[in-house]
Design a protein around this motif. Structure first.
Motif, PDB file in Angstrom:
ATOM      1  N   LEU A  79      40.559 115.264 109.869  1.00 30.84           N
ATOM      2  CA  LEU A  79      40.226 116.332 108.924  1.00 30.84           C
ATOM      3  C   LEU A  79      39.343 117.388 109.586  1.00 30.84           C
ATOM      4  O   LEU A  79      39.535 118.589 109.375  1.00 30.84           O
ATOM      5  N   SER A 108      39.501 117.365 101.895  1.00 34.27           N
ATOM      6  CA  SER A 108      39.202 115.968 101.552  1.00 34.27           C
ATOM      7  C   SER A 108      39.716 115.636 100.151  1.00 34.27           C
ATOM      8  O   SER A 108      40.221 114.533  99.913  1.00 34.27           O
ATOM      9  N   SER A 130      38.078 111.008 109.645  1.00 31.59           N
ATOM     10  CA  SER A 130      37.179 112.167 109.697  1.00 31.59           C
ATOM     11  C   SER A 130      37.500 113.059 110.889  1.00 31.59           C
ATOM     12  O   SER A 130      37.375 114.294 110.805  1.00 31.59           O
TER      13      SER A 130
END
Length: 275
Positions: A43, A63, A40
């Motif tokens: 990204l 994603s 996470s």
């Protein structure tokens, strides 16, 4: 939304601004099977820093592309070398415009590639030297993992023999980072690292580790770091940080032995940080 390209296929546009001008950014994610280490954070950083560059990308679209990449590549690496492999996402502004000025309505390009996990350095520590190539950090690009990495490429040409890395300094002689690593220095009262605003790349592992140390009550100071700091008698260890390679102790710097505690490297356990 962006155009999605797979690096193992042909058809990528030759006029892409990332290829022509370095107009883009990238993330390199350590994978274990079908999950990514600190995923996470990787990204989120790409979305945030793309916004700083004015390249539109939504986290939900990124994603989805990540999930498609895992489905495409995971079977090539499952059961091999401990199931560890590398996923790389490269986002560019796209194709269009005359010269440096981007055209209106350009659609970004996302190039996805995968590769085997590189050999990890020995836990006993690595040999490092100082680079002769100065590192200049534009304040507008501070911390962004952009495609503009020519200074790091030139410095990396100095790595040969037993050298694992070279450390780059700014024009004032302050140590900033390695060609592919951030720096963390152990001193008697805590830890020292160059300030985020001075970095060409603000690493994902660096961010996670500083948060972890502070949560444990450790003193972490972000300040300019000079050669005298790492060569000082009270230096208790110098560590290179990279989200693929982990926390790497430096056992020798420019021919001088440094204390190298391989136990510090165990703070980062990638299997505990899979998402």
């Amino acid at each position: 939304m962006f155009n999605l390209y797979w690096a193992d296929e042909s058809g990528f546009p030759a006029g892409d601004r990332g290829a022509v001008y370095g107009d883009g950014l990238f993330e390199t994610i350590r994978m274990h099977g079908n999950r990514g280490v600190l995923l996470s954070r990787h990204l989120d950083r790409m979305v945030r820093d793309a916004g700083r560059l004015g390249i539109p990308v939504a986290l939900r679209d990124l994603s989805k592309a990540y999930s498609a990449a895992v489905s495409r590549y995971v079977s090539r690496y499952t059961g091999k070398a401990g199931d560890d492999w590398i996923l790389k996402l490269t986002l560019t502004r796209g194709e269009g415009g005359r010269g440096y000025q981007p055209g209106a309505g350009i659609r970004p390009n996302l190039i996805v590639s995968a590769s085997p996990m590189p050999t990890l350095p020995t836990p006993a520590g690595v040999a490092v030297d100082f680079s002769r190539v100065p590192l200049t950090v534009n304040p507008l690009l501070t911390g962004i993992k952009s495609l503009n990495r020519l200074e790091q490429v030139m410095a990396a040409r100095e790595i040969d023999g037993e050298l694992f890395e070279v450390i780059m300094a700014d024009n004032d002689g302050n140590l900033v980072e390695g060609t592919r690593t951030n720096l963390l220095l152990k001193v008697p009262n805590g830890w020292v690292t160059p300030p985020t605003k001075s970095l060409a790349v603000a690493g994902i592992l660096r961010q996670w580790l500083l948060e972890w140390l502070r949560a444990k009550g450790e003193l972490v100071i972000e300040r300019a770091m000079g050669i005298g700091d790492v060569m000082a008698p009270d230096c208790q260890g110098l560590y290179l940080l990279n989200s693929v390679l982990g926390i790497v102790p430096v056992r020798q710097l420019a021919g001088q032995d440094l204390p190298a505690d391989d136990g510090v490297a165990t703070i980062f356990n990638p299997l505990e940080l899979l998402e």
